[in-house]
Design a protein around this motif. Structure first.
Motif, PDB file in Angstrom:
ATOM      1  N   GLU A  99       5.859   6.142  -2.992  1.00  0.00           N
ATOM      2  CA  GLU A  99       5.715   4.702  -3.234  1.00  0.00           C
ATOM      3  C   GLU A  99       6.347   4.301  -4.567  1.00  0.00           C
ATOM      4  OE1 GLU A  99       1.505   4.634  -2.435  1.00  0.00           O
ATOM      5  OE2 GLU A  99       1.971   5.070  -0.336  1.00  0.00           O
ATOM      6  N   ILE A 172       2.870   8.884   5.588  1.00  0.00           N
ATOM      7  CA  ILE A 172       1.942   8.312   4.612  1.00  0.00           C
ATOM      8  C   ILE A 172       1.370   6.992   5.122  1.00  0.00           C
ATOM      9  CG2 ILE A 172       1.733   7.358   2.284  1.00  0.00           C
ATOM     10  CD1 ILE A 172       3.839   9.396   1.381  1.00  0.00           C
ATOM     11  N   GLY A 235      -5.672   7.285   2.012  1.00  0.00           N
ATOM     12  CA  GLY A 235      -6.689   6.458   2.679  1.00  0.00           C
ATOM     13  C   GLY A 235      -8.053   7.119   2.811  1.00  0.00           C
TER      14      GLY A 235
HETATM   15  P1  PGA Z   1      -2.440   8.759   3.166  1.00  0.00           P
HETATM   16  O1  PGA Z   1      -1.637   8.819   1.778  1.00  0.00           O
HETATM   17  O2  PGA Z   1      -3.424   9.902   3.164  1.00  0.00           O
HETATM   18  O3  PGA Z   1      -3.105   7.422   3.169  1.00  0.00           O
HETATM   19  O4  PGA Z   1      -1.416   8.922   4.261  1.00  0.00           O
HETATM   20  C1  PGA Z   1      -1.277  10.051   1.189  1.00  0.00           C
HETATM   21  C2  PGA Z   1      -0.537   9.800  -0.109  1.00  0.00           C
HETATM   22  O5  PGA Z   1       0.289   8.888  -0.169  1.00  0.00           O
HETATM   23  O6  PGA Z   1      -0.764  10.526  -1.107  1.00  0.00           O
END
Ligand code: PGA
Length: 251
Positions: A99, A172, A235
């Motif tokens: 991100e 993700i 999440g």
């Molecule tokens: P997620 O995110 O478990 O919500 O898929 C993981 C992360 O970005 O570290």
């Protein structure tokens, strides 16, 4: 033997009250484990690091930031330095999360500079790598991972001061996960890259986490893979019951 690490990446979530509560729930779960054979870590947003440091004090739960500046101090409005992060009681920071690579156009070279600054401030680092869906579909996964690992990890990398997190970007927050064979392939490949650059001992001992839609129902099969040494959880780390249920699978 590599000690599993169960890490919760809260991202940009939680206000003071719910953040404190979540940290307290994780701390009391971990404190109740007798000689736990795994590490547990939370990475709240900067706004909650001080409160969470108080909540996890004495519990053994590790505290992480989600990013840091490559500089120690000075005219860098809006940034937070690794020295500041260390000063308020955190032990580590996540770096190079997809991100940040997407939202802030962070390059692997910048991730490497941040890692050097964090290591100099005596933090350990959790460095994220991962391919996009287009890269996977084009058969470029291993090539992309090799380049990110090569460029993001500084020369100072050791098994003690660095954790790697393999997070396929397309997994993700989407509920999609690679097959266990695909996860193991990339993890073994990352270990091979580490071995070539840093030697067999570092490769054998460095922890490589899997991240991307880890939840209680799939944690067991992902976390039992030979080269998977824990999880970076987004999440599902926002609910203490889910986060601790994932931890239960590595006990
Ligand atoms: P997620 O995110 O478990 O919500 O898929 C993981 C992360 O970005 O570290």
């Amino acid at each position: 033997m590599r000690r599993p690490l169960i890490a919760g990446n809260w991202k940009m979530n939680c206000l003071q009250a719910d953040g404190r509560q979540l940290a307290q729930d994780v701390a009391s779960y971990y404190k109740n484990q007798h000689n736990p054979a795994f590490d547990m870590l939370i990475a709240p947003p900067f706004t909650l690091l001080t409160a969470c440091a108080q909540q996890v004090a004495g519990s053994g739960v590790l505290l992480s930031a989600q990013d840091c500046s490559p500089f120690d101090k000075g005219a860098h409005t809006g940034d937070v330095s690794p020295v500041m992060i260390k000063d308020l009681g955190a032990q580590t920071t996540i770096l190079g999360h997809s991100e940040r690579r997407t939202d802030h156009k962070e390059t692997s070279a910048q991730v490497c500079e941040k890692a050097q600054a964090a290591l100099a401030a005596s933090l350990f680092v959790i460095i994220c790598v991962g391919e996009t869906l287009a890269q996977r579909e084009n058969g470029q996964t291993l090539e992309v991972i090799a380049q990110q690992v090569q460029e993001s990890l500084p020369q100072e990398t050791t098994a003690e001061n660095t954790v790697i997190a393999y997070e396929p970007v397309w997994a993700i927050g989407t509920g999609k996960t690679p097959t266990t064979a695909e996860v193991e392939e990339v993890h073994a490949f990352i270990r091979e890259q580490i071995q070539k650059r840093f030697g067999a001992e570092t490769a054998d001992n460095i922890r490589i986490l899997y991240g991307g839609s880890v939840k209680p129902s799939n944690a067991q099969e992902l976390l039992s893979l030979p080269d998977v040494d824990g999880a970076l959880i987004g999440g599902a780390s926002l609910k203490a019951a889910d986060f601790t249920a994932i931890a239960e699978t590595v006990k």
